[in-house]
Write an enzyme that holds these catalytic residues in place. Structure first.
Site, PDB file in Angstrom:
ATOM      1  N   ASN A  69       0.837  -1.190   0.000  1.00  0.00           N
ATOM      2  CA  ASN A  69       0.000   0.000   0.000  1.00  0.00           C
ATOM      3  C   ASN A  69       0.872   1.240   0.000  1.00  0.00           C
ATOM      4  O   ASN A  69       1.947   1.258   0.597  1.00  0.00           O
ATOM      5  CB  ASN A  69      -0.963   0.000   1.202  1.00  0.00           C
ATOM      6  N   GLY A  72      -0.415   6.945   1.537  1.00  0.00           N
ATOM      7  CA  GLY A  72       0.109   8.285   1.805  1.00  0.00           C
ATOM      8  C   GLY A  72      -0.534   8.939   3.010  1.00  0.00           C
ATOM      9  O   GLY A  72      -0.575  10.166   3.121  1.00  0.00           O
ATOM     10  N   CYS A 129       6.988   8.240   8.857  1.00  0.00           N
ATOM     11  CA  CYS A 129       6.734   9.382   7.956  1.00  0.00           C
ATOM     12  C   CYS A 129       8.065  10.009   7.524  1.00  0.00           C
ATOM     13  O   CYS A 129       8.999  10.086   8.317  1.00  0.00           O
ATOM     14  CB  CYS A 129       5.919  10.455   8.668  1.00  0.00           C
ATOM     15  N   GLY A 243       1.306  -9.375  10.056  1.00  0.00           N
ATOM     16  CA  GLY A 243       0.831 -10.647   9.504  1.00  0.00           C
ATOM     17  C   GLY A 243      -0.035 -11.471  10.419  1.00  0.00           C
ATOM     18  O   GLY A 243      -0.250 -12.665  10.165  1.00  0.00           O
TER      19      GLY A 243
END
Length: 301
Positions: A69, A72, A129, A243
């Site tokens: 993914n 953002g 980030c 996971g």
């Protein structure tokens, strides 16, 4: 359920199962599938000081044993979050953990300070980030930067602070120690592993961002190993993730040294996963005649 309760930096969770940030919205999206009262905590999607539009599409791609993914960290910002999401979550008997993101140290501190007067239980700081003032390297990839932002955030925080560690480093224990040195109350790990997928028919990247964060069952052995290493390197509690799709997966993290666990990508495949993990762990304690879950934390040395 008292035998399932755990303590994270003075915050008591009725059980060790929580949601991984970015996979459960802020709870409302999953509340018709899962009774949020049954979860140890709901961890919200990342919240910034201003709304973030996120990355261009496509931003999700399936991989073997998981997904990539590059959302953002799209989010409506702290104002909408406080007005809409906190009141919704307060309807339930669960702990509220807010994931905080930012582009500069000041961004993080602004959100943390704003949340100081809100009825939330803990703050999880997403240090994966990119730090715009340091040329885009993530806060969580440099131990000095990680220690510095942890120390700064702690100045403004009224709730216990969880530092969410990036696995995209040479030595995860160095990062965990840096967070602990900066005053972190808890560490959570792992965040996603940077990956890439190429669409061979279109001869281009599967994600508009080129790279994305890999999550899902494929990352679990890496995550368990890192949790074990960190558990033997720091004295503060650990939230383990990466996971987890079953009670058995969750118990691996607990036995490796995690006090609590977060369920992430599995929510996309089976929205009932968190409840199934709670029930499965309780059943395991009964079968194994274990008095309480705390006996299993870090039992594998």
């Amino acid at each position: 359920m008292s035998k399932m309760s755990v303590n994270l930096a003075g915050v008591t969770l009725k059980n060790p199962v929580m949601t991984a940030s970015g996979t459960f919205g802020s709870g409302a999206e999953y509340s018709e599938f899962v009774d949020l009262n049954n979860l140890g905590a709901v961890v919200t999607k990342g919240v910034a000081n201003v709304p973030w539009p996120g990355n261009p599409t496509p931003r999700v791609a399936e991989t073997t044993g998981g997904m990539l993914n590059a959302i953002g960290l799209q989010n409506p910002g702290i104002d909408v979050f406080c007005e809409r999401d906190i009141p919704f979550l307060k309807k339930f008997d669960t702990k509220i953990i807010v994931n905080v993101c930012g582009k500069t140290t000041e961004d993080y501190c602004e959100v943390v300070e704003r949340l100081g007067n809100e009825p939330v239980d803990m703050l999880e700081i997403n240090v994966s980030c990119p730090n715009v003032k340091e040329g885009g390297i993530a806060f969580g990839q440099n131990p000095k930067a990680l220690e510095a932002i942890t120390r700064e955030v702690k100045k403004y925080a009224r709730q216990p602070v969880i530092m969410k560690l990036s696995p995209n480093v040479t030595d995860i224990t160095e990062m965990a120690r840096a967070a602990e040195a900066g005053g972190a109350d808890v560490v959570s790990l792992i965040n996603t592993i940077t990956g890439m997928k190429i669409d061979i028919n279109r001869r281009t990247f599967a994600l508009a961002n080129k790279t994305g964060g890999m999550s899902g069952p494929a990352v679990k052995p890496v995550a368990v190993r890192m949790v074990y290493q960190v558990a033997n390197a720091v004295k503060i509690p650990i939230i383990g993730m990466g996971g987890i799709a079953s009670a058995e997966d969750a118990l691996e993290f607990i036995m490796a040294g995690a006090t609590a666990v977060s369920v992430g990508t599995a929510n996309f495949i089976n929205p009932y996963t968190t409840q199934e993990v709670v029930d499965g762990m309780a059943a395991f304690l009964e079968r194994q005649k274990v008095e309480e879950i705390n006996e299993l934390i870090g039992c594998v040395k």
